[in-house]
Write an enzyme that holds these catalytic residues in place. Structure first.
Site, PDB file in Angstrom:
ATOM      1  N   GLU A 207       2.801   0.623   3.378  1.00 45.55           N
ATOM      2  CA  GLU A 207       2.174  -0.229   4.395  1.00 45.55           C
ATOM      3  C   GLU A 207       2.098  -1.632   3.779  1.00 45.55           C
ATOM      4  OE1 GLU A 207      -1.955   0.870   5.176  1.00 45.55           O
ATOM      5  OE2 GLU A 207      -1.606   0.787   7.324  1.00 45.55           O
TER       6      GLU A 207
ATOM      7  N   ASN B 252      -5.732   3.873   6.840  1.00 48.56           N
ATOM      8  CA  ASN B 252      -7.073   4.396   6.571  1.00 48.56           C
ATOM      9  C   ASN B 252      -8.066   4.153   7.701  1.00 48.56           C
ATOM     10  OD1 ASN B 252      -6.895   5.839   4.135  1.00 48.56           O
ATOM     11  ND2 ASN B 252      -6.413   3.898   3.133  1.00 48.56           N
TER      12      ASN B 252
ATOM     13  N   HIS C 140       0.836  -1.204   0.000  1.00 48.77           N
ATOM     14  CA  HIS C 140       0.000   0.000   0.000  1.00 48.77           C
ATOM     15  C   HIS C 140       0.875   1.259   0.000  1.00 48.77           C
ATOM     16  CE1 HIS C 140      -3.322   2.494   2.198  1.00 48.77           C
ATOM     17  NE2 HIS C 140      -3.303   2.727   0.905  1.00 48.77           N
TER      18      HIS C 140
HETATM   19  N1  CAA Z   1       3.083  13.863  -7.673  1.00 42.74           N
HETATM   20  C1  CAA Z   1       4.434  13.854  -7.562  1.00 42.74           C
HETATM   21  N2  CAA Z   1       5.109  14.776  -6.872  1.00 42.74           N
HETATM   22  C2  CAA Z   1       4.406  15.758  -6.300  1.00 42.74           C
HETATM   23  C3  CAA Z   1       3.005  15.840  -6.368  1.00 42.74           C
HETATM   24  C4  CAA Z   1       2.344  14.846  -7.106  1.00 42.74           C
HETATM   25  N3  CAA Z   1       1.009  14.814  -7.219  1.00 42.74           N
HETATM   26  N4  CAA Z   1       2.603  16.931  -5.682  1.00 42.74           N
HETATM   27  C5  CAA Z   1       3.705  17.506  -5.184  1.00 42.74           C
HETATM   28  N5  CAA Z   1       4.781  16.802  -5.548  1.00 42.74           N
HETATM   29  C6  CAA Z   1       6.179  17.082  -5.193  1.00 42.74           C
HETATM   30  C7  CAA Z   1       6.637  18.402  -5.762  1.00 42.74           C
HETATM   31  O1  CAA Z   1       7.179  18.235  -7.068  1.00 42.74           O
HETATM   32  C8  CAA Z   1       7.705  18.813  -4.784  1.00 42.74           C
HETATM   33  O2  CAA Z   1       8.887  18.081  -5.062  1.00 42.74           O
HETATM   34  P1  CAA Z   1      10.320  18.777  -4.971  1.00 42.74           P
HETATM   35  O3  CAA Z   1      10.484  19.161  -3.542  1.00 42.74           O
HETATM   36  O4  CAA Z   1      11.244  17.700  -5.433  1.00 42.74           O
HETATM   37  O5  CAA Z   1      10.235  19.954  -5.868  1.00 42.74           O
HETATM   38  C9  CAA Z   1       7.193  18.286  -3.435  1.00 42.74           C
HETATM   39  O6  CAA Z   1       6.254  17.261  -3.772  1.00 42.74           O
HETATM   40  C10 CAA Z   1       6.512  19.354  -2.627  1.00 42.74           C
HETATM   41  O7  CAA Z   1       5.488  19.899  -3.430  1.00 42.74           O
HETATM   42  P2  CAA Z   1       4.967  21.393  -3.355  1.00 42.74           P
HETATM   43  O8  CAA Z   1       6.048  22.283  -2.832  1.00 42.74           O
HETATM   44  O9  CAA Z   1       4.333  21.759  -4.664  1.00 42.74           O
HETATM   45  O10 CAA Z   1       3.733  21.318  -2.393  1.00 42.74           O
HETATM   46  P3  CAA Z   1       3.656  20.959  -0.883  1.00 42.74           P
HETATM   47  O11 CAA Z   1       4.867  21.344  -0.115  1.00 42.74           O
HETATM   48  O12 CAA Z   1       2.347  21.517  -0.482  1.00 42.74           O
HETATM   49  O13 CAA Z   1       3.580  19.368  -0.848  1.00 42.74           O
HETATM   50  C11 CAA Z   1       2.309  17.377  -0.794  1.00 42.74           C
HETATM   51  C12 CAA Z   1       2.632  18.651  -1.575  1.00 42.74           C
HETATM   52  C13 CAA Z   1       3.572  16.550  -0.647  1.00 42.74           C
HETATM   53  C14 CAA Z   1       1.274  16.636  -1.603  1.00 42.74           C
HETATM   54  C15 CAA Z   1       1.796  17.815   0.633  1.00 42.74           C
HETATM   55  O14 CAA Z   1       0.733  18.732   0.496  1.00 42.74           O
HETATM   56  C16 CAA Z   1       1.323  16.645   1.451  1.00 42.74           C
HETATM   57  O15 CAA Z   1       2.118  15.936   2.062  1.00 42.74           O
HETATM   58  N6  CAA Z   1      -0.017  16.448   1.500  1.00 42.74           N
HETATM   59  C17 CAA Z   1      -0.613  15.331   2.247  1.00 42.74           C
HETATM   60  C18 CAA Z   1      -0.497  14.073   1.435  1.00 42.74           C
HETATM   61  C19 CAA Z   1      -1.052  12.893   2.157  1.00 42.74           C
HETATM   62  O16 CAA Z   1      -1.537  12.945   3.270  1.00 42.74           O
HETATM   63  N7  CAA Z   1      -0.984  11.764   1.470  1.00 42.74           N
HETATM   64  C20 CAA Z   1      -1.564  10.530   1.960  1.00 42.74           C
HETATM   65  C21 CAA Z   1      -2.955  10.394   1.390  1.00 42.74           C
HETATM   66  S1  CAA Z   1      -3.764   8.962   1.998  1.00 42.74           S
HETATM   67  C22 CAA Z   1      -3.162   7.736   1.057  1.00 42.74           C
HETATM   68  O17 CAA Z   1      -2.400   7.906   0.151  1.00 42.74           O
HETATM   69  C23 CAA Z   1      -3.643   6.373   1.412  1.00 42.74           C
HETATM   70  C24 CAA Z   1      -4.953   5.967   0.847  1.00 42.74           C
HETATM   71  O18 CAA Z   1      -5.141   4.727   0.740  1.00 42.74           O
HETATM   72  C25 CAA Z   1      -6.046   6.903   0.521  1.00 42.74           C
HETATM   73  P1  NAD Z   2      -7.875   6.123 -10.214  1.00 41.59           P
HETATM   74  O1  NAD Z   2      -9.335   6.248 -10.390  1.00 41.59           O
HETATM   75  O2  NAD Z   2      -7.004   7.345 -10.360  1.00 41.59           O
HETATM   76  O3  NAD Z   2      -7.264   5.013 -11.198  1.00 41.59           O
HETATM   77  C1  NAD Z   2      -7.770   3.718 -11.324  1.00 41.59           C
HETATM   78  C2  NAD Z   2      -7.394   3.238 -12.724  1.00 41.59           C
HETATM   79  O4  NAD Z   2      -7.678   1.817 -12.808  1.00 41.59           O
HETATM   80  C3  NAD Z   2      -8.203   3.910 -13.839  1.00 41.59           C
HETATM   81  O5  NAD Z   2      -7.301   4.430 -14.803  1.00 41.59           O
HETATM   82  C4  NAD Z   2      -9.069   2.778 -14.406  1.00 41.59           C
HETATM   83  O6  NAD Z   2      -9.292   2.890 -15.797  1.00 41.59           O
HETATM   84  C5  NAD Z   2      -8.210   1.561 -14.087  1.00 41.59           C
HETATM   85  N1  NAD Z   2      -8.951   0.293 -14.025  1.00 41.59           N
HETATM   86  C6  NAD Z   2     -10.145   0.043 -13.428  1.00 41.59           C
HETATM   87  N2  NAD Z   2     -10.457  -1.272 -13.560  1.00 41.59           N
HETATM   88  C7  NAD Z   2      -9.425  -1.846 -14.238  1.00 41.59           C
HETATM   89  C8  NAD Z   2      -9.154  -3.171 -14.673  1.00 41.59           C
HETATM   90  N3  NAD Z   2      -9.994  -4.164 -14.417  1.00 41.59           N
HETATM   91  N4  NAD Z   2      -7.999  -3.407 -15.337  1.00 41.59           N
HETATM   92  C9  NAD Z   2      -7.136  -2.417 -15.599  1.00 41.59           C
HETATM   93  N5  NAD Z   2      -7.336  -1.142 -15.200  1.00 41.59           N
HETATM   94  C10 NAD Z   2      -8.468  -0.856 -14.530  1.00 41.59           C
HETATM   95  O7  NAD Z   2      -7.666   5.484  -8.770  1.00 41.59           O
HETATM   96  P2  NAD Z   2      -6.394   5.597  -7.791  1.00 41.59           P
HETATM   97  O8  NAD Z   2      -6.585   6.767  -6.911  1.00 41.59           O
HETATM   98  O9  NAD Z   2      -5.162   5.453  -8.598  1.00 41.59           O
HETATM   99  O10 NAD Z   2      -6.621   4.298  -6.876  1.00 41.59           O
HETATM  100  C11 NAD Z   2      -6.268   3.011  -7.316  1.00 41.59           C
HETATM  101  C12 NAD Z   2      -6.154   2.065  -6.130  1.00 41.59           C
HETATM  102  O11 NAD Z   2      -5.180   2.565  -5.208  1.00 41.59           O
HETATM  103  C13 NAD Z   2      -7.443   1.886  -5.321  1.00 41.59           C
HETATM  104  O12 NAD Z   2      -7.500   0.585  -4.824  1.00 41.59           O
HETATM  105  C14 NAD Z   2      -7.253   2.896  -4.188  1.00 41.59           C
HETATM  106  O13 NAD Z   2      -8.005   2.583  -3.051  1.00 41.59           O
HETATM  107  C15 NAD Z   2      -5.776   2.744  -3.932  1.00 41.59           C
HETATM  108  N6  NAD Z   2      -5.130   3.880  -3.291  1.00 41.59           N
HETATM  109  C16 NAD Z   2      -5.537   5.150  -3.606  1.00 41.59           C
HETATM  110  C17 NAD Z   2      -4.892   6.232  -2.995  1.00 41.59           C
HETATM  111  C18 NAD Z   2      -5.285   7.635  -3.332  1.00 41.59           C
HETATM  112  O14 NAD Z   2      -4.901   8.552  -2.612  1.00 41.59           O
HETATM  113  N7  NAD Z   2      -6.036   7.873  -4.390  1.00 41.59           N
HETATM  114  C19 NAD Z   2      -3.847   6.009  -2.094  1.00 41.59           C
HETATM  115  C20 NAD Z   2      -3.442   4.679  -1.817  1.00 41.59           C
HETATM  116  C21 NAD Z   2      -4.114   3.627  -2.418  1.00 41.59           C
END
Ligand code: CAA
Ligand code: NAD
Length: 284
Positions: free
Chosen positions: A153, A191, A141
């Site tokens: 993770e 999460n 993860h």
């Molecule tokens: N992709 C790649 N790199 C990115 C990016 C993206 N979408 N967004 C920002 N960056 C990079 C930038 O290029 C920059 O890199 P350098 O230092 O090398 O130039 C660096 O990150 C910092 O970016 P910024 O200065 O533009 O912006 P910031 O300081 O506000 O940081 C952030 C951006 C790192 C996204 C910060 O806002 C942050 O940490 N946000 C929280 C993110 C978070 O909580 N993530 C976990 C989400 S939950 C999850 O992922 C699990 C799930 O299952 C849902």
């Molecule tokens: P997203 O919607 O940006 O991308 C998903 C992609 O999968 C799409 O391009 C879709 O066309 C493709 N897809 C769907 N079914 C498919 C299949 N059967 N075969 C091939 N491709 C297929 O979603 P995301 O945010 O990249 O999330 C993807 C996974 O990662 C989910 O399981 C999500 O929970 C997990 N995840 C998401 C985050 C987040 O912050 N968004 C962080 C960690 C983990």
């Protein structure tokens, strides 16, 4: 076992980031999506991110070209599966979709291939159970944005064996990430803790306690979070947030995990956050 060929399935925001970090570390990567347009979107987002690193002088054009040459895009599951040592699945967060894909992968991949899921919350044990190799199925993860966030993770399913765990832990370190081991429970650790906070932030808007901007300011300026919870929800994707809350609600059977009706409404409206151009905020 050593890994050379990595197949990433799903070229969305997570899949493209995962493909990028593997290619940056020297692995040969195949990035697959259902449609060519989605593959191209994923590849061009990688190109843009690498291009920015070159512009900032942090990497060279030659390094960028070399990384891109290690990523091949495709829509052909058979070819992508046949040569993979490791598959990392990053498709939509829905059990039916994951299960159907893992059944196909189990049929198509060589016997040695490890099947990892980037699922945010779905039980690895249940995904593994549809394959004939549950000992080689594991949760890997990554956090969003993948190239920036240090955590991976690693989730052991009930049947995941030690060899598979050690391999994925070692690979995470090779990517420059920090692996953390967790057991298979709904939402894992990340999460289970993050998403109820985001859901609660949505309830505060739903109940008229404060505007999205005010909620985000409280958490950013008061708790030093890099993004407020509603900005973060938009960044993750509101569909993904809803699916994770549903997994927690169903998995624990506890009303404290009830998804906020406003979250449900936004997803039904197609307001999925940044990726659709509108969520709690509007994006151009
Ligand atoms: N992709 C790649 N790199 C990115 C990016 C993206 N979408 N967004 C920002 N960056 C990079 C930038 O290029 C920059 O890199 P350098 O230092 O090398 O130039 C660096 O990150 C910092 O970016 P910024 O200065 O533009 O912006 P910031 O300081 O506000 O940081 C952030 C951006 C790192 C996204 C910060 O806002 C942050 O940490 N946000 C929280 C993110 C978070 O909580 N993530 C976990 C989400 S939950 C999850 O992922 C699990 C799930 O299952 C849902
Ligand atoms: P997203 O919607 O940006 O991308 C998903 C992609 O999968 C799409 O391009 C879709 O066309 C493709 N897809 C769907 N079914 C498919 C299949 N059967 N075969 C091939 N491709 C297929 O979603 P995301 O945010 O990249 O999330 C993807 C996974 O990662 C989910 O399981 C999500 O929970 C997990 N995840 C998401 C985050 C987040 O912050 N968004 C962080 C960690 C983990």
């Amino acid at each position: 076992m050593s890994v050379k060929y990595v197949t990433v399935i799903g070229a969305g925001q997570m899949g493209s980031g995962i493909a990028q970090v593997f290619a940056q570390s020297g692995f040969e990567v195949t990035l697959l999506d259902q449609q060519e347009a989605f593959v191209q979107k994923g590849l061009s987002s990688i190109q843009k991110k690498l291009g920015r690193q070159v512009e900032k002088g942090r990497s060279t054009q030659e390094e960028m070209d070399s990384i891109l040459s290690r990523i091949m895009g495709t829509t052909d599951l058979k070819t992508a599966a046949t040569k993979a040592d490791l598959v990392v699945e990053a498709i939509i967060e829905q059990m039916e979709a994951k299960v159907s894909l893992f059944q196909q992968l189990d049929e198509l991949c060589p016997a040695h291939t490890v099947l990892a899921s980037n699922t945010s919350s779905l039980p690895i044990t249940e995904i593994a159970a549809v394959t004939k190799r549950p000992e080689k199925v594991i949760g890997m993860h990554f956090m969003n944005p993948v190239p920036v966030m240090k955590l991976v993770e690693i989730i052991r399913g009930l049947a995941t064996d030690q060899e598979t765990y050690d391999l994925v832990e070692q690979l995470s370190r090779e990517l420059g990430k920090h692996p953390v081991e967790v057991n298979d429970f709904p939402g894992f650790v990340s999460n289970r803790i993050l998403m109820p906070m985001i859901n609660e932030a949505i309830y505060t808007v739903y109940e008229g306690v404060a505007t999205p901007e005010a909620v985000d300011d409280v958490m950013k300026l008061g708790m030093n979070h890099p993004m407020g919870p509603l900005t973060l929800a938009d960044f993750i994707g509101l569909d993904t947030c809803l699916y994770i809350m549903e997994t927690l609600h169903e998995g624990f059977g506890d009303s404290k995990y009830r998804p906020c009706p406003l979250l449900r409404k936004y997803v039904k409206a197609g307001w999925l956050g940044r990726k659709s151009g509108r969520g709690f905020y509007v994006y151009k």
